[in-house]
Write a protein that holds these residues in place. Structure first.
Motif, short mmCIF file in Angstrom:
data_model
loop_
_atom_site.label_atom_id
_atom_site.label_comp_id
_atom_site.label_asym_id
_atom_site.label_seq_id
_atom_site.Cartn_x
_atom_site.Cartn_y
_atom_site.Cartn_z
N ASP A 40 -0.40 -27.46 34.09
CA ASP A 40 -0.75 -26.54 33.00
C ASP A 40 0.04 -26.87 31.73
N TRP A 41 1.32 -27.17 31.86
CA TRP A 41 2.14 -27.51 30.71
C TRP A 41 1.66 -28.81 30.06
N CYS A 42 1.37 -29.79 30.88
CA CYS A 42 0.88 -31.06 30.35
C CYS A 42 -0.46 -30.87 29.63
N GLN A 43 -1.31 -30.04 30.19
CA GLN A 43 -2.60 -29.76 29.56
C GLN A 43 -2.39 -29.04 28.22
N PHE A 44 -1.48 -28.09 28.20
CA PHE A 44 -1.18 -27.37 26.97
C PHE A 44 -0.64 -28.32 25.90
N ILE A 45 0.31 -29.16 26.24
CA ILE A 45 0.90 -30.10 25.29
C ILE A 45 -0.17 -31.07 24.79
N LEU A 46 -1.00 -31.57 25.67
CA LEU A 46 -2.05 -32.50 25.28
C LEU A 46 -3.05 -31.84 24.33
N LEU A 47 -3.47 -30.62 24.63
CA LEU A 47 -4.40 -29.92 23.75
C LEU A 47 -3.76 -29.58 22.40
N PHE A 48 -2.50 -29.22 22.44
CA PHE A 48 -1.80 -28.92 21.19
C PHE A 48 -1.75 -30.15 20.28
N ILE A 49 -1.39 -31.29 20.84
CA ILE A 49 -1.34 -32.53 20.06
C ILE A 49 -2.73 -32.90 19.57
N LEU A 50 -3.73 -32.76 20.41
CA LEU A 50 -5.10 -33.10 20.03
C LEU A 50 -5.59 -32.23 18.88
N PHE A 51 -5.39 -30.92 18.97
CA PHE A 51 -5.84 -30.02 17.90
C PHE A 51 -5.03 -30.20 16.61
N THR A 52 -3.75 -30.54 16.75
CA THR A 52 -2.94 -30.82 15.57
C THR A 52 -3.46 -32.05 14.84
N LEU A 53 -3.76 -33.10 15.56
CA LEU A 53 -4.31 -34.30 14.94
C LEU A 53 -5.69 -34.04 14.35
N LEU A 54 -6.49 -33.24 15.01
CA LEU A 54 -7.81 -32.90 14.50
C LEU A 54 -7.70 -32.11 13.19
N LEU A 55 -6.79 -31.16 13.14
CA LEU A 55 -6.58 -30.38 11.92
C LEU A 55 -6.07 -31.26 10.79
N TYR A 56 -5.18 -32.18 11.09
CA TYR A 56 -4.67 -33.11 10.08
C TYR A 56 -5.80 -33.97 9.52
#
Length: 80
Positions: free
Chosen positions: A10-26
């Motif tokens: 769950d933590w790995c999934q959260f970190i991965l989604l966070f990084i993905l959405f951050t890059l998408l927003l950028y």
């Protein structure tokens, strides 16, 4: 100390989604930036532009100080 694999997943999934959405927003922000940027910021004003300042005769320093004092008092009085 026992580490649950489910919590780790769950933590790995959260970190991965966070990084993905951050890059998408950028990428979205960098794509939209040119749409809001002015074409050329330092072009000459056109139309009914008003000259903000005028060159005054600065022959004596006392007249300059009086003018600065007068403008400062007007600024404090009116607030503009």
């Amino acid at each position: 100390m026992v580490i649950s694999l489910r919590k780790l997943k769950d933590w790995c999934q959260f970190i991965l989604l966070f990084i993905l959405f951050t890059l998408l927003l950028y990428q979205l922000i960098s794509f939209l930036t040119p749409l809001f940027k002015p074409d050329f910021m330092y072009k000459q004003p056109a139309g009914g532009a008003v000259k903000v300042f005028a060159y005054a005769d600065r022959s004596s320093p006392s007249s300059f100080l009086e003018e600065v004092k007068e403008r400062l008092l007007e600024f404090y009085w009116i607030g503009e």
